[in-house]
Design a protein around this motif. Structure first.
Motif, PDB file in Angstrom:
ATOM      1  N   LEU A 173       0.923  -1.172   0.069  1.00 61.29           N
ATOM      2  CA  LEU A 173       0.405   0.492  -0.560  1.00 61.29           C
ATOM      3  C   LEU A 173       0.785   1.223  -0.128  1.00 61.29           C
ATOM      4  O   LEU A 173       0.737   2.716  -0.489  1.00 61.29           O
ATOM      5  CB  LEU A 173      -0.981   0.174   0.954  1.00 61.29           C
ATOM      6  CG  LEU A 173      -2.837  -0.822   0.628  1.00 61.29           C
ATOM      7  CD1 LEU A 173      -2.829  -0.739   2.484  1.00 61.29           C
ATOM      8  CD2 LEU A 173      -2.556  -0.514  -0.333  1.00 61.29           C
ATOM      9  N   GLU A 174       1.860   1.474   0.253  1.00 62.63           N
ATOM     10  CA  GLU A 174       2.527   1.989   0.818  1.00 62.63           C
ATOM     11  C   GLU A 174       2.967   2.501  -0.608  1.00 62.63           C
ATOM     12  O   GLU A 174       3.821   3.547  -1.505  1.00 62.63           O
ATOM     13  CB  GLU A 174       3.821   2.100   1.542  1.00 62.63           C
ATOM     14  CG  GLU A 174       5.243   3.248   1.734  1.00 62.63           C
ATOM     15  CD  GLU A 174       4.130   4.165   2.054  1.00 62.63           C
ATOM     16  OE1 GLU A 174       3.600   3.964   3.520  1.00 62.63           O
ATOM     17  OE2 GLU A 174       4.712   5.556   2.519  1.00 62.63           O
ATOM     18  N   ARG A 177       0.996   4.011  -2.664  1.00 67.78           N
ATOM     19  CA  ARG A 177       0.281   5.939  -1.908  1.00 67.78           C
ATOM     20  C   ARG A 177       1.508   6.465  -3.108  1.00 67.78           C
ATOM     21  O   ARG A 177       1.494   7.386  -3.524  1.00 67.78           O
ATOM     22  CB  ARG A 177       0.832   5.448  -0.853  1.00 67.78           C
ATOM     23  CG  ARG A 177       0.454   7.118  -0.253  1.00 67.78           C
ATOM     24  CD  ARG A 177       1.056   6.528   1.819  1.00 67.78           C
ATOM     25  NE  ARG A 177       1.007   8.220   1.509  1.00 67.78           N
ATOM     26  CZ  ARG A 177       0.900   8.277   3.285  1.00 67.78           C
ATOM     27  NH1 ARG A 177       2.538   6.616   3.807  1.00 67.78           N
ATOM     28  NH2 ARG A 177       0.705   9.164   4.082  1.00 67.78           N
ATOM     29  N   LEU A 180       0.708   6.912  -6.506  1.00 74.20           N
ATOM     30  CA  LEU A 180      -0.421   7.556  -6.806  1.00 74.20           C
ATOM     31  C   LEU A 180       0.220   8.804  -6.923  1.00 74.20           C
ATOM     32  O   LEU A 180      -0.318   9.832  -8.123  1.00 74.20           O
ATOM     33  CB  LEU A 180      -1.355   7.668  -5.498  1.00 74.20           C
ATOM     34  CG  LEU A 180      -2.528   6.551  -5.976  1.00 74.20           C
ATOM     35  CD1 LEU A 180      -3.058   6.532  -5.000  1.00 74.20           C
ATOM     36  CD2 LEU A 180      -3.190   6.834  -7.297  1.00 74.20           C
ATOM     37  N   VAL A 181       1.122   9.290  -5.605  1.00 75.67           N
ATOM     38  CA  VAL A 181       1.297  10.804  -5.470  1.00 75.67           C
ATOM     39  C   VAL A 181       2.001  10.637  -7.206  1.00 75.67           C
ATOM     40  O   VAL A 181       2.250  12.071  -7.512  1.00 75.67           O
ATOM     41  CB  VAL A 181       2.041  10.961  -4.370  1.00 75.67           C
ATOM     42  CG1 VAL A 181       2.614  12.681  -4.436  1.00 75.67           C
ATOM     43  CG2 VAL A 181       0.917  11.174  -2.840  1.00 75.67           C
ATOM     44  N   LEU A 228      -5.152  12.765  -1.925  1.00 77.63           N
ATOM     45  CA  LEU A 228      -4.949  11.034  -2.013  1.00 77.63           C
ATOM     46  C   LEU A 228      -4.207  11.084  -1.411  1.00 77.63           C
ATOM     47  O   LEU A 228      -3.838   9.671  -0.148  1.00 77.63           O
ATOM     48  CB  LEU A 228      -4.818  10.953  -3.856  1.00 77.63           C
ATOM     49  CG  LEU A 228      -5.334  10.835  -4.503  1.00 77.63           C
ATOM     50  CD1 LEU A 228      -4.794  10.887  -5.760  1.00 77.63           C
ATOM     51  CD2 LEU A 228      -6.475  10.068  -4.144  1.00 77.63           C
ATOM     52  N   TYR A 229      -2.592  10.924  -0.982  1.00 80.56           N
ATOM     53  CA  TYR A 229      -1.325  11.025  -0.372  1.00 80.56           C
ATOM     54  C   TYR A 229      -2.055  10.403   1.202  1.00 80.56           C
ATOM     55  O   TYR A 229      -2.196   9.779   1.766  1.00 80.56           O
ATOM     56  CB  TYR A 229      -0.944  11.798  -0.116  1.00 80.56           C
ATOM     57  CG  TYR A 229       0.774  11.835   0.877  1.00 80.56           C
ATOM     58  CD1 TYR A 229       1.014  12.270   2.146  1.00 80.56           C
ATOM     59  CD2 TYR A 229       1.417  11.442   0.331  1.00 80.56           C
ATOM     60  CE1 TYR A 229       1.894  11.849   2.775  1.00 80.56           C
ATOM     61  CE2 TYR A 229       2.846  10.419   1.099  1.00 80.56           C
ATOM     62  CZ  TYR A 229       2.644  11.587   2.549  1.00 80.56           C
ATOM     63  OH  TYR A 229       4.199  11.013   2.952  1.00 80.56           O
ATOM     64  N   ASP A 230      -3.222  11.687   1.519  1.00 79.52           N
ATOM     65  CA  ASP A 230      -3.521  11.442   3.107  1.00 79.52           C
ATOM     66  C   ASP A 230      -4.385  10.511   2.702  1.00 79.52           C
ATOM     67  O   ASP A 230      -4.211   9.634   4.162  1.00 79.52           O
ATOM     68  CB  ASP A 230      -4.785  12.524   3.243  1.00 79.52           C
ATOM     69  CG  ASP A 230      -3.890  13.380   4.494  1.00 79.52           C
ATOM     70  OD1 ASP A 230      -5.370  13.783   4.873  1.00 79.52           O
ATOM     71  OD2 ASP A 230      -2.970  13.441   5.059  1.00 79.52           O
ATOM     72  N   MET A 232      -4.603   7.583   1.191  1.00 78.34           N
ATOM     73  CA  MET A 232      -3.849   6.739   1.576  1.00 78.34           C
ATOM     74  C   MET A 232      -3.040   5.960   2.978  1.00 78.34           C
ATOM     75  O   MET A 232      -3.233   5.312   3.134  1.00 78.34           O
ATOM     76  CB  MET A 232      -3.029   6.318   0.785  1.00 78.34           C
ATOM     77  CG  MET A 232      -3.061   6.191  -0.944  1.00 78.34           C
ATOM     78  SD  MET A 232      -4.355   4.896  -1.617  1.00 78.34           S
ATOM     79  CE  MET A 232      -3.003   3.457  -0.641  1.00 78.34           C
ATOM     80  N   ALA A 233      -2.851   7.211   3.469  1.00 74.56           N
ATOM     81  CA  ALA A 233      -2.234   7.005   5.071  1.00 74.56           C
ATOM     82  C   ALA A 233      -3.982   6.143   5.535  1.00 74.56           C
ATOM     83  O   ALA A 233      -3.199   5.621   6.798  1.00 74.56           O
ATOM     84  CB  ALA A 233      -1.875   8.626   5.492  1.00 74.56           C
ATOM     85  N   GLU A 236      -4.406   2.883   5.022  1.00 79.97           N
ATOM     86  CA  GLU A 236      -3.250   1.872   5.804  1.00 79.97           C
ATOM     87  C   GLU A 236      -3.019   1.696   6.976  1.00 79.97           C
ATOM     88  O   GLU A 236      -2.907   0.229   7.842  1.00 79.97           O
ATOM     89  CB  GLU A 236      -1.302   2.862   5.895  1.00 79.97           C
ATOM     90  CG  GLU A 236      -1.023   2.318   4.253  1.00 79.97           C
ATOM     91  CD  GLU A 236       0.141   3.401   3.821  1.00 79.97           C
ATOM     92  OE1 GLU A 236       0.728   2.866   4.667  1.00 79.97           O
ATOM     93  OE2 GLU A 236      -0.097   3.826   3.163  1.00 79.97           O
TER      94      GLU A 236
ATOM     95  N   THR B 224       4.313  16.439  -1.942  1.00 84.45           N
ATOM     96  CA  THR B 224       3.404  16.099  -3.095  1.00 84.45           C
ATOM     97  C   THR B 224       2.892  16.983  -4.122  1.00 84.45           C
ATOM     98  O   THR B 224       1.975  16.763  -4.692  1.00 84.45           O
ATOM     99  CB  THR B 224       2.356  15.762  -2.250  1.00 84.45           C
ATOM    100  OG1 THR B 224       1.457  16.532  -1.119  1.00 84.45           O
ATOM    101  CG2 THR B 224       2.710  14.008  -0.978  1.00 84.45           C
TER     102      THR B 224
END
Lengths: 246, 387, 311
Positions: A173-174, A177, A180-181, A228-230, A232-233, A236, B224
């Protein structure tokens, strides 16, 4: 900071949605940045549509590259795939030194302009972090655990599904992520090859020297990447927090 | 049953050999165009080069393919694959001169998809062989310098002059040297300034844990934001600055160009270096630091002789990440007028001229790859603590 | 001479070290023993000011340790910890040379000292000087750690559970080696441990700590026969205290004139070992020989048992 985060998250999302749905309301904010009466809000296309197109491209590539990368990662870490492992590792190392923009630029002569080269570039570039993390995640499964599972009578396939993959999931998943970014950023360049996306807004601003356009495109893309980053975090942590071995 | 199998069938080698053979037989070796804009005709190997050259190329590829499938020795695999790469490259150069009428500077001969697939497959065979050799840092650097050196020598000698890529280069020669210099200057300059700021910042974050979350969180946020967006966001204030203060404009600070690029690159360079500095310092054995304190070293001495040297491999890894990242980002900065190899890439995209794209993309990729190999070798060579 | 005067350390409302006063004579080995959380490590670390006292002071040879910069003080005091803390990126020789280099000794002197210490600690300089810590075994690493602490010829050596990470077989050897070093260099040693047997084996004087206070500070025999506190009695182990007492006395103190059949016992052996030997043989007495092998008398079970009685 941790307690404030959920509120910031929701506020950011709310702001983004408000802007995309009713962009004209924000015109007074952007007006001071324009010159000679140029339009304050991007008017050469629907901002919401562009954002969704952008997001769509990124997510489509992400799904495809996740499936392929995880499959390849599993294949390469099996007994039957050991021949391919050293080269895979080297390719991952080497591949990540390739600038995304170069991958995109090289895809154009192969398939032409538009969505296709962008998707190919995003797919190819997004493969690497996920592939690498799948390999690392699967390889770092303690061998004692694997032995115990086999000893209990689990078949290889069952062992993969119930022991190795769940334990490797945080790392995978990391990788997703990260992929994605990076891809949100690369997809903005995609607009230079006529893919539909938010890069259009920025480039229009660059061409007509309209700082308001540039800022709008930049902020929306930036916010999208951060959210998106957030997201995913959170995903996870919530589902796999207990499994993380830090 | 005493049957020992002497010939082991290497599946990876077989796969790559298959690709190579498909490329050789079924795919176009070159694409010949009468001039820059008309569509070209695809030509196979036998049609593109004189017979002796073709036979040589085919033989080299077949030998490499067979060795890849049946021979286990990495040294032999590397040698045969490299030889095949050299011969095939010479063949494509020969195709260039063979298909160009004397004195004609308008004809464009470009390597076809078959050549590229062939090059990829042979290249992967060579890479796999190198990986199996497990070279130490020094050998890796030597191999890199050898490959790049030979390629550059060939280019300088004019071997490939008849190929379309080199024709584009010939047209843009002075600009090329200028842009590659600009590219390196931007990438290294931003890295240098960032390290000067990020290293102390990392040490501070390590010493004061409360700062760590805020600093790393902010830098993560910056990371980001997509590059072109950050370039864009920086342009507004810089343009305003240049408009308000003529001195700034005189210094070269404008909304477009190098100023926003350098600032953005500087910001992007911070996170990996700060994060890796903190990580590296955290990994230093607390017992060693305690012993150092107990022996009477001052905090500055401990930082200088114990903590930083032990954290150095991790810090340098961060610097490697930044350098590779920045080489790629500078290519994008061409969009806002910062120069660099990206100008060729985007020009090529705009004019649908793959040769211009190649002229920009291949050096960029080579620079990034070389930086990674060199820094990795340095990191490995420096690590005295590894068994 | 080290003088600890009313030393206290307070973290918030917790008194980790509570008004400790003791005097440590030069050239002695003092062991501070206690359970975890008793404050023994903190007390030790206040001597070289790795932890600054909340109140009280430490005098070394009459001079207050607070009177000079901490890092200069520490260069004069040897400090060895359980996880040895060897610098992974420096060779054994470079590790040992650390404090001498800080003190700017000349190269030749440093080199000589490194060789001397390696030899004393039974690590052949030619083989080990240029090795890195990760190439050594646990026992070897521990020895280099102590050698490093002694490199600058300190008068005082502080040791915080130095043998805790060693397996029992090596630990015994390491303790013996420490006694040898102590005898050879005459350094004043202050050692912290949670192992009572180790304390009895090594200490000229033992300080028993609990909850920040020193309950008793005296010779081992006195701790056994006159415990000042039930806690001290518990720690020294009431069940085998007689045997412990016997292990502190040598045969020479119970030797009487006379002869006895069978192999003789050296007079430097402990009474406990002698008792064990006599029980094993099933005899009532044995001859005693001195260090040069000459007969010195005999020892009987009765005489041994008399020494084990409570006084």
């Amino acid at each position: 900071m941790a307690r404030v985060a959920p509120y910031l998250r929701i506020a950011a999302l709310a702001l983004l949605l408000a802007f995309l749905l009713q962009p004209q309301r924000f015109a007074p904010l952007f007006a001071p940045l324009t010159q000679y009466g140029a339009p304050a809000i991007y008017d050469q296309g629907n901002l919401l549509e562009l954002t969704l197109a952008h997001l769509g491209t990124v997510l489509l590539a992400a799904v495809a590259s996740t499936i392929v990368a995880v499959a390849l990662g599993i294949g390469v870490t099996r007994q039957s795939g050991t021949e391919f492992l050293p080269l895979s590792r080297t390719l991952v190392n080497v591949g990540q030194t390739f600038p995304p923009v170069a991958v995109l630029a090289l895809a154009v002569p192969l398939v032409g302009f538009g969505e296709k080269p962008t998707l190919i570039a995003l797919f190819a570039y997004g493969l690497l972090p996920i592939f690498e993390n799948t390999i690392v995640g699967l390889k770092s499964c303690p061998s004692a655990l694997l032995e115990a599972a086999s000893g209990m009578g689990l078949s290889n396939w069952q062992r993969l599904r119930s022991v190795e993959l769940p334990l490797a999931m945080p790392m995978i998943l990391e990788g997703v992520r990260l992929s994605l970014v990076i891809n949100v950023g690369t997809a903005t360049i995609g607009s230079t090859v006529a893919a539909k996306g938010l890069g259009e807004v920025i480039i229009a601003g660059l061409l007509s020297n309209n700082t308001a356009f540039i800022l709008q495109g930049g902020l929306v893309t930036g916010l999208m990447a951060i959210l998106l980053y957030d997201a995913m975090a959170v995903l996870e942590r919530r589902h796999f927090g207990a499994l993380r071995v830090d | 049953m005493n049957v020992s199998r002497r010939t082991k069938f290497d599946r990876l080698g077989a796969l790559l050999a298959l690709f190579a053979l498909i490329a050789l037989v079924f795919m176009p070796f070159v694409v010949a165009k009468a001039n820059r804009i008309v569509p070209g005709t695809s030509l196979g190997l036998l049609a593109a080069v004189p017979l002796p050259t073709a036979i040589g190329a085919i033989a080299a590829v077949l030998v490499a393919a067979c060795i890849a499938v049946f021979v286990a020795s990495p040294g032999l695999r590397l040698a045969s694959a490299t030889l095949a790469v050299v011969i095939v490259s010479l063949a494509v150069a020969a195709a260039g001169s063979a298909l160009t009428p004397l004195g004609n500077k308008v004809v464009r001969i470009a390597p076809g998809s078959g050549f590229w697939l062939l090059l990829c497959s042979l290249g992967l065979m060579a890479t796999d062989a190198i990986t199996r050799l497990r070279p130490g840092p020094l050998l890796r650097v030597v191999l890199l310098l050898a490959f790049v050196g030979i390629a550059l020598a060939a280019f300088a000698h004019g071997t490939f002059d008849h190929l379309s890529v080199m024709r584009e280069y010939a047209v843009n020669a002075t600009r090329f040297s200028h842009e590659i210099a600009q590219h390196l200057w931007l990438a290294l300059g931003s890295l240098g300034t960032a390290v000067v700021v990020a290293l102390p910042l990392g040490v501070l974050c390590h010493r004061v844990p409360r700062l760590r979350g805020a600093v790393l969180g902010t830098l993560n946020l910056i990371q980001t934001i997509p590059a072109i967006a950050l370039f864009g966001i920086l342009m507004a204030p810089l343009a305003a600055l240049a408009a308000a203060y003529p001195l700034a404009a005189a210094l070269g600070i404008r909304g477009i160009g190098t100023a926003p690029a350098i600032i953005a690159l500087f910001l992007y360079s911070l996170l990996p270096v700060v994060a890796n500095t903190v990580l590296g310092l955290r990994r230093v054995s607390p017992a060693a630091v305690e012993a150092a304190r107990g022996m009477g070293m001052t905090p500055a001495q401990i930082l200088k002789s114990i903590e930083l040297p032990l954290a150095l491999p991790v810090i340098l890894t961060g610097i490697r990440i930044v350098l590779v990242q920045n080489i790629g980002l500078v290519a994008i900065a061409a969009l806002i007028g910062a120069g660099g190899l990206g100008t060729f890439i985007f020009q090529g995209i705009g004019q649908t001229a793959i040769d211009l794209v190649l002229l920009g993309a291949v050096p960029t990729v080579t620079l990034a790859f070389s930086a990674a190999v060199l820094l990795d070798a340095l990191i490995e060579a420096m690590d005295r603590t590894r068994p | 001479m080290i003088s600890i005067e009313n030393l206290s350390k307070q973290y918030g409302t917790a008194r980790v070290v509570d008004d400790v006063s003791m005097t440590i004579d030069p050239h002695t080995m003092t062991v501070i023993v206690g359970t975890s959380g008793s404050g023994k490590s903190t007390l030790l670390r206040m001597i070289n000011r790795l932890v600054e006292p909340t109140s009280g002071r430490v005098l070394i040879d009459g001079a207050d340790t607070a009177g000079e910069p901490a890092h200069l003080l520490r260069r004069r005091i040897g400090y060895a910890i359980q996880s040895h803390g060897l610098f992974p990126h420096r060779t054994v020789a470079e590790n040992i040379a650390t404090v001498p280099e800080l003190l700017r000794w000349e190269r030749a002197r440093i080199r000589g000292r490194v060789e001397e210490l390696l030899t004393v600690f039974q690590l052949d300089p030619a083989t080990y000087a240029d090795k890195f810590p990760h190439q050594l075994s646990g026992g070897q690493q521990q020895r280099v750690g102590v050698a490093r602490a002694l490199a600058a010829e300190p008068n005082v050596l502080l040791m915080d559970e130095p043998f805790g990470a060693l397996d029992p077989i090596i630990r015994g050897k390491a303790q013996e080696d420490l006694l040898d070093i102590h005898r050879r260099y005459g350094t004043t040693v202050i050692l912290v441990t949670h192992d009572m047997d180790e304390a009895f084996r090594l200490g000229d004087r033992i300080a028993v700590m609990s909850a920040g206070k020193v309950l008793q500070y005296d010779r081992p025999a006195v701790l056994l026969t006159q415990p000042a506190d039930p806690f001290v009695a518990r720690m020294t182990g009431s069940a085998d205290r007689a045997l412990k007492l016997l292990s502190l006395t040598t045969v020479s103190e119970a030797t009487k004139p006379g002869t006895a059949p069978g192999p003789p016992i050296p007079e430097s052996a402990s009474l406990r070992d002698a008792l064990s030997e006599l029980m094993w043989r099933g005899t009532e007495s044995a001859g005693v020989i001195d260090a040069s092998g000459q007969p010195a008398g005999c020892v009987t079970i009765e005489a041994i048992l008399a020494h084990g009685r409570a006084h």
